[in-house]
Design an enzyme around this catalytic site. Structure first.
Site, short mmCIF file in Angstrom:
data_model
loop_
_atom_site.label_atom_id
_atom_site.label_comp_id
_atom_site.label_asym_id
_atom_site.label_seq_id
_atom_site.Cartn_x
_atom_site.Cartn_y
_atom_site.Cartn_z
N HIS A 23 15.61 -6.41 12.11
CA HIS A 23 14.30 -7.23 11.81
C HIS A 23 14.51 -8.01 13.16
O HIS A 23 15.74 -8.50 13.70
CB HIS A 23 14.52 -8.16 10.65
CG HIS A 23 13.18 -8.87 10.44
ND1 HIS A 23 12.94 -10.02 11.01
CD2 HIS A 23 12.38 -8.74 9.75
CE1 HIS A 23 11.86 -10.60 10.78
NE2 HIS A 23 11.24 -9.71 9.84
N ASP B 245 22.68 -10.07 7.26
CA ASP B 245 21.26 -10.31 7.02
C ASP B 245 20.97 -9.59 5.71
O ASP B 245 20.78 -8.48 5.54
CB ASP B 245 20.47 -9.81 8.37
CG ASP B 245 18.97 -9.98 7.97
OD1 ASP B 245 18.62 -10.34 6.70
OD2 ASP B 245 18.19 -9.71 8.80
N GLN C 142 16.88 -8.13 2.59
CA GLN C 142 16.40 -7.20 1.81
C GLN C 142 17.33 -6.64 0.85
O GLN C 142 17.00 -5.89 0.00
CB GLN C 142 16.10 -5.94 2.73
CG GLN C 142 14.68 -6.51 3.59
CD GLN C 142 13.65 -6.71 3.06
OE1 GLN C 142 13.16 -6.54 1.67
NE2 GLN C 142 12.53 -7.31 3.43
N LYS D 148 11.59 -13.64 -1.28
CA LYS D 148 12.11 -12.21 -1.42
C LYS D 148 12.67 -12.01 -2.92
O LYS D 148 12.75 -10.74 -3.27
CB LYS D 148 12.68 -11.43 -0.24
CG LYS D 148 11.97 -11.55 0.98
CD LYS D 148 12.55 -10.64 2.13
CE LYS D 148 12.26 -10.87 3.52
NZ LYS D 148 10.97 -10.72 3.69
N CYS E 245 8.17 -5.97 12.12
CA CYS E 245 9.15 -6.77 12.75
C CYS E 245 10.51 -6.04 13.07
O CYS E 245 11.46 -6.72 13.12
CB CYS E 245 9.45 -8.25 12.15
SG CYS E 245 7.84 -9.05 11.86
N1 C6P Z 1 11.07 -9.29 6.43
C1 C6P Z 1 8.93 -7.80 6.06
O1 C6P Z 1 7.94 -7.50 5.50
P1 C6P Z 1 12.11 -14.78 6.63
O2 C6P Z 1 10.88 -14.59 7.38
O3 C6P Z 1 12.82 -15.60 7.38
O4 C6P Z 1 12.00 -15.09 5.09
O5 C6P Z 1 12.85 -13.48 6.74
C2 C6P Z 1 13.25 -12.63 7.90
C3 C6P Z 1 13.82 -11.39 7.84
C4 C6P Z 1 14.91 -11.13 8.09
N2 C6P Z 1 15.54 -10.02 8.08
C5 C6P Z 1 15.23 -9.05 7.37
C6 C6P Z 1 15.83 -7.74 6.92
C7 C6P Z 1 13.87 -9.12 6.76
O6 C6P Z 1 13.27 -8.07 6.05
C8 C6P Z 1 12.93 -10.39 7.01
C9 C6P Z 1 11.83 -10.52 6.41
C10 C6P Z 1 9.60 -9.10 5.89
O7 C6P Z 1 9.83 -7.05 6.11
C11 C6P Z 1 8.62 -10.09 6.83
S1 C6P Z 1 8.59 -9.52 8.39
#
Ligand code: C6P
Length: 416
Positions: free
Chosen positions: A133, A210, A213, A236, A374
């Site tokens: 991401h 990270d 997910q 999430k 993203c």
């Molecule tokens: N992915 C998706 O629709 P935040 O925005 O900080 O809570 O998470 C960022 C982020 C970082 N790593 C991974 C693997 C992610 O999936 C995400 C967020 C969402 O896939 C929003 S772009």
């Protein structure tokens, strides 16, 4: 409708009562019952999480760690109770290793601007993967540029899996940090992070996972994984937005410079010199996101009550059902078609733009995400502008997937 669901799911998984806990699932969108398949973007919230937010603002609203009055003490107790819940949720060794942040993005940036800024020297190397991401790409690009370090990328194969032999070739004595996702947001691929961590450690590198997910779907045991940092977001995993966690090994956190300066993160301030607070507060400057931190605990409690194993079994069943049905559509290609996946199916359809599909599905009350998710470098790897992504959660049903399939077949006919 619900009877078939109960038959389709396994005994003991009470999908009807789970759905009742999520009030938003009762609403209609464009005249149709909401089918929410955008759970990888953010999950819906159970009533207990919503109630915790209302309760805090209605009864306990006060700043934390500062007051000696009853409200401040109550708010602080609830705020800190979440830290203990998170500690158990990921099996950290101590509560001092649990840093509150605004989300995964801020957690990763915290490590980049503290540990990495301090430890990366000219010519050092950071390894990420081709399925990251943007939140796990851009901070490393910025710091590598500032510190004159090099960013290397583990390639991804055609099925959306990491090429582990290539990873081993990338590792060297110059590797200082490996930062990879546990689960790809764009494809749902589960990466072999334990092996990655072992191999990186053998070269003396630090590893950040990270977990944005994975935290909702997989059992997380940071001690067993032996990762140095683990980042994830509350929103999430059924919790509120604006709240996240950075886990870090205590011995690393202790040696790291501070991130943001301000109240709470200090021990003593004079104009000549400031000394810093103990962990975890050293990294928590200013009034924190109190309500959302408090409401993360009922989210974790809810997940624990249903059980991750049960959630996974249910979601695996949904994923298998959706993948099978989708593959029946002519010209449809699953992006990241492999056997180690959770909860996400991403696909493209020949001759049809993903966004047009997204709009037509929304006209039927079905929420999916379309675009690059993203993860633009991953889309470039597959030579596609984006995908249609359906991501499932513990409250979704096979009937909802069948509704999506009906709407999808109709949309494809219209668009072709
Ligand atoms: N992915 C998706 O629709 P935040 O925005 O900080 O809570 O998470 C960022 C982020 C970082 N790593 C991974 C693997 C992610 O999936 C995400 C967020 C969402 O896939 C929003 S772009």
């Amino acid at each position: 409708m619900m009877n078939t669901t109960i038959e389709a799911t396994f005994k003991g998984y009470d999908i009807e009562s789970i759905r009742k806990d999520f009030p938003i699932l009762n609403r209609k969108v464009k005249g149709y019952p909401l089918v929410y398949f955008d759970n990888a973007a953010t999950s819906q919230k159970p009533q207990s999480v919503i109630d915790a937010l209302v309760h805090y603002y209605s009864y306990n609203n006060a700043n934390v760690h500062r007051g000696i009055h009853s409200l401040a003490e109550e708010a602080t107790a609830d705020f800190e109770a979440t830290r203990d819940a998170v500690k158990s949720f990921i099996n950290a060794q101590s509560r001092e290793e649990i840093i509150y942040t605004r989300g995964t993005t801020e957690s990763i940036n915290l490590v980049a601007y503290t540990w990495a800024k301090q430890n990366l020297a000219e010519g050092d190397e950071v390894i990420i993967s081709g399925m990251e991401h943007h939140s796990n790409i851009v901070p490393w690009q910025i710091i590598c540029e500032q510190n004159k370090a090099r960013l290397k990328v583990i390639p991804v194969n055609i099925n959306g899996e990491l090429l582990m032999d290539e990873f081993e070739n990338l590792l060297s004595d110059r590797t200082k940090l490996v930062a990879v996702n546990h689960v790809s947001n764009a494809m749902g691929t589960v990466n072999p992070v334990k092996t990655i961590i072992q191999k990186a450690h053998a070269k003396g590198a630090v590893v950040l996972i990270d977990g944005a997910q994975s935290a909702m779907h997989l059992d997380i045991d940071v001690q067993d994984l032996d990762c140095d940092f683990f980042a994830f977001s509350s929103h999430k995993l059924l919790g509120p937005t604006g709240m996240g966690i950075l886990y870090g090994k205590k011995e690393l956190l202790q040696t790291m410079p501070v991130f943001a300066g301000g109240g709470e993160m200090i021990r003593e301030v004079t104009f000549e010199k400031t000394t810093y607070n103990d962990l975890p507060y050293k990294f928590e400057a200013g009034t924190p996101n109190i309500a959302d931190a408090i409401a993360l605990k009922p989210a974790i409690d809810y997940i624990n009550k249903i059980g991750k194993e049960n959630i996974r079994r249910h979601e695996d069943m949904l994923l298998a059902h959706a993948t099978k049905k989708l593959k029946e559509i002519e010209g449809l290609k699953v992006i990241g078609d492999n056997d180690h996946k959770v909860s996400v199916v991403s696909f493209v359809i020949e001759g049809v733009h993903p966004q047009d599909i997204g709009v037509l599905l929304d006209n039927r009350g079905i929420a999916v995400r379309t675009g690059h998710h993203c993860a633009e470098p991953l889309m470039n790897h597959f030579c596609i502008p984006g995908t249609i992504r359906a991501s499932f959660a513990l409250y979704n049903t096979t009937e909802e997937i069948d509704l999506m399939m009906e709407a999808l077949n109709r949309a494809v006919k219209v668009l072709r």
